[in-house]
Design an enzyme around this catalytic site. Structure first.
Site, PDB file in Angstrom:
ATOM      1  N   ASP A  73      -5.985   9.958   9.736  1.00 19.55           N
ATOM      2  CA  ASP A  73      -4.788   9.510  10.098  1.00 19.55           C
ATOM      3  C   ASP A  73      -4.436  10.096  11.416  1.00 19.55           C
ATOM      4  OD1 ASP A  73      -3.796   7.344   7.941  1.00 19.55           O
ATOM      5  OD2 ASP A  73      -4.227   9.279   6.731  1.00 19.55           O
ATOM      6  N   GLU A 112       1.000  -1.308   0.027  1.00 17.52           N
ATOM      7  CA  GLU A 112       0.006   0.139  -0.030  1.00 17.52           C
ATOM      8  C   GLU A 112       0.958   1.166   0.066  1.00 17.52           C
ATOM      9  OE1 GLU A 112      -3.852  -1.639   2.367  1.00 17.52           O
ATOM     10  OE2 GLU A 112      -2.863   0.465   3.037  1.00 17.52           O
TER      11      GLU A 112
END
Lengths: 420, 277
Positions: free
Chosen positions: B64, B53
């Site tokens: 995040d 990824e």
């Protein structure tokens, strides 16, 4: 994609400008629900609950009660006579419209923000939420949120950029007095957009018990619609008050735009009154042609941030740029999605005023009217003074005085190079 | 690569035959700079990465935690753009035509480039799948459906808040695999309880008929092994990025330390995931 009014080309005359958003939460191509999956079920639940609340007379009644007795509504409509005379003195013969202020700066907590906070906290209670979070820039929305949390006995966490915590100390202390926890945000440029990022991070982590009171008419659907609806009390009152005072609607209405909640609150009830010219004023900071401004419509392009598609200040690579305005409340690189749509359809005209123009209007308003305006509406006032001077004497201009300037006196003193 | 089976599907089929869970590391493209990040990416398959990824940096990464936020800022400061990230994939593909590459990030950089332009360039560069955090099923027409038409897997995030009512719409237009976010929260936080994770994995497998990867908050080989017993893949991001940041802190100038800090942790996580069953 949706059919209404998604593909309206710029300038087309619609039957109504007041039907949005559609079922996808879109105003044309703007708006939507661009959020992480974790938040989706909650946003759908909020939409459902809001629809139910709107249809519930008891909710309306409760809201009206607090607006009247706690916020102090209706706010007055005021004829700014000396300002009008000043404009006429400088204008060509026969020019100089009557200038009226819708005085939302007289609300409890000193700005229009509380209209929305009362509405949202009543929704939060209806949904059984136990904890409130909010983001704030200048601290006005943070103070309004902390205020309603104190009133209803709910714990409150306010995210505020560390830069703003430093430049808005009085509001930080106010929030603390009201029992809120103020969390300084150090990520990014440490201003409003970063505070919103951290509020979203909190929400996604505490999705079960937490209600996010968003302060402006932006974010994922249904926020832009519900914030607009709660702020529309401004325009609804103003319409009735104008009719009572002058027997007719104003020719021009104006408001400042950061995220745009005070503006959409004034504008929305007037959108289908075609004879009323509507003007929004963005913050041009040091100037639109510099990289230090906050005028998303004038200087940005469409993008996706904080749950909605709207005009954003961004780089060629789609990175969000830092906004700048002397007014912390306009210091945001985006704008509510309905404004983006109104801009593209041409129903509302968006212009801008610089830091210096706002500062001058601020001082003019103090001296002519004995009203210390917030720096945010001072931007609208700068353009309003100019506009009124071009209008006929028998015309009327209405400006939303959306906040008072007590919070800004340190910033203004600093900008004028004076000691307090 | 065969034209009909995607690299992602081929890789999961191979792993299934071997009765092994996949290890999927996440790194931020361009962190701490383009060259180091590309060198690191090239070393990941040898360190045990079955898929990779690759993060697209963004100024406002709302889902995040601090580690990945900081990684994105380092990449942006070093001049990373979406175009450069696609260029990294092209470079990687010169030596490796099998390891699936999934780009992960937020919608605005893609929208800004233009969805059609982005899909054409990503496909040509050798990207196999996309994870876009702020595109739920309600916005499928934006990118998910066009990506499917362009032959690219759009990998959906499912979360603990995805209830049975939503699940069908969440898995409807997805392909490749489903990414289960094991806890309501941001990257790098806590992980979900083991039992809850394994029952969610079975539920998602049944609903989607696709392999299920589990991520968010997986930091240790022990935890990776636990997840690998039930899930088809384990995703680790923040822990690897913390290792990278730690190495940078020790020595701003040595890029070898940075890559080896990440690959050695990746190797121990990969070994744990691979030998869990």
């Amino acid at each position: 994609m949706s059919s209404t009014p998604a593909d309206t080309p710029s300038g087309e005359i619609l039957n109504s400008y007041r039907t949005g958003p559609d079922a996808q939460g879109r105003f044309g191509k703007f708006g939507g629900r661009f959020v992480a999956e974790t938040l989706m079920p909650l946003i759908l639940e909020l939409e459902k609950e809001y629809e139910a609340a709107k249809a519930d007379p008891a909710f309306r009644e409760e809201l009206d009660y607090y607006l009247e007795h706690y916020v102090g509504r209706p706010s007055p409509l005021y004829f700014a006579e000396r300002l009008t005379e000043m404009v006429r003195a400088d204008a060509p013969k026969g020019k100089g419209a009557k200038i009226y202020f819708k005085r939302d700066e007289l609300n409890h907590t000193g700005a229009h923000k509380i209209n929305n906070c009362i509405g949202q906290i009543l929704l939060a209670r209806r949904m059984g939420k136990k904890r409130i979070i909010a983001e704030t820039g200048a601290g006005q929305h943070g103070v309004a949120t902390a205020t309603v949390c104190a009133r209803f006995g709910l714990p409150c966490v306010v995210y505020m950029g560390a830069t703003d915590v430093e430049r808005q100390k009085p509001n930080v202390f106010r929030m603390k007095l009201l029992g809120a926890e103020v969390k300084p945000v150090t990520s990014g440029a440490a201003t409003l957009k970063d505070a919103m990022n951290d509020a979203l991070r909190d929400w996604v982590t505490n999705v079960e018990d937490t209600f996010y009171i968003i302060g402006t008419a932006a974010g994922p659907h249904p926020y832009p619609a519900l914030v607009r609806d709660f702020q529309s009390v401004i325009g609804i009152e103003a319409k009735a008050q104008m009719k009572a005072a002058e027997g007719r609607l104003p020719d021009v209405i104006m408001a400042c735009i950061g995220g745009g909640s005070n503006a959409i609150g004034l504008f929305h009830p007037f959108l289908d009154d075609r004879d009323v010219e509507i003007i929004g004023v963005e913050a041009a900071g040091h100037g639109i042609d510099t990289d230090k401004h906050a005028a998303s419509l004038t200087g940005g392009r469409a993008g996706v941030l904080h749950g909605n598609r709207t005009y954003l200040l961004q780089s060629e690579d789609g990175q969000i740029l830092d906004a700048h305005s002397i007014s912390a409340g306009l210091d945001y690189p985006g704008i509510g999605p309905e404004h983006s749509w109104l801009h593209e359809t041409g129903r509302v005209k968006y212009v801008s005023a610089t830091d210096d123009e706002a500062l001058e209007a601020f001082q003019t308003c103090c001296a002519q009217e004995g009203i210390i305006p917030a720096l945010e509406p001072s931007h609208a006032l700068a353009r309003a003074i100019e506009k009124a001077g071009q209008m006929d004497k028998d015309q009327i201009l209405l400006l939303n005085m959306c906040g008072r300037g007590d919070k800004d006196i340190f910033t203004v003193a600093d900008a004028l190079g004076r000691d307090i | 690569m065969s034209s009909s089976v995607s690299r992602i599907t081929a890789r999961f089929e191979k792993l299934k035959e071997a009765n092994r869970a996949a290890f999927i590391p996440f790194i931020m493209a361009g962190d701490p700079d383009y060259d180091t990040s590309l060198a690191l990416m090239k070393q990941l398959p040898a360190a045990g990465a079955d898929l990779i990824e690759l993060g697209i940096c963004f100024t406002d990464p709302m889902a995040d935690g601090p580690a990945i936020q900081a990684a994105g800022l380092r990449a942006l400061e070093a001049g990373q753009t979406l175009k450069k990230t696609l260029q990294m994939v092209r470079e990687f593909r010169k030596d490796d035509n099998e390891t699936p590459i999934i780009l992960m990030g937020y919608y605005n950089p893609v929208y800004s480039m233009g969805v059609d332009t982005f899909l054409a360039e990503a496909k040509e560069a050798g990207v196999d799948g996309l994870i876009v955090v702020d595109l739920p099923p309600e916005e499928d027409e934006e990118l998910c459906i066009p990506a499917g038409k362009a032959g690219m897997d759009f990998i959906r995030l499912a979360t603990p808040t995805t209830d049975d009512e939503r699940l069908p719409s969440v898995v409807k237009n997805t392909s490749g695999f489903v990414y289960y976010v094991s806890v309501a929260g941001i990257t790098g936080g806590a992980t979900g309880a083991n039992k809850a994770v394994s029952s969610a994995v079975s539920r998602l497998k049944a609903a989607s008929g696709l392999p299920v990867a589990v991520g968010f908050g997986v930091k240790t080989p022990e935890r990776a092994a636990e997840i690998a017993r039930t899930a088809d893949a384990v995703v680790v991001g923040s822990a690897l990025i913390e290792a990278l940041a730690g190495a940078l802190e020790k020595d701003q100038n040595s890029r070898d330390n940075v890559t080896s800090a990440v690959t050695s942790l990746a190797k121990s996580l990969a070994d744990a995931a691979h030998s869990a069953r």
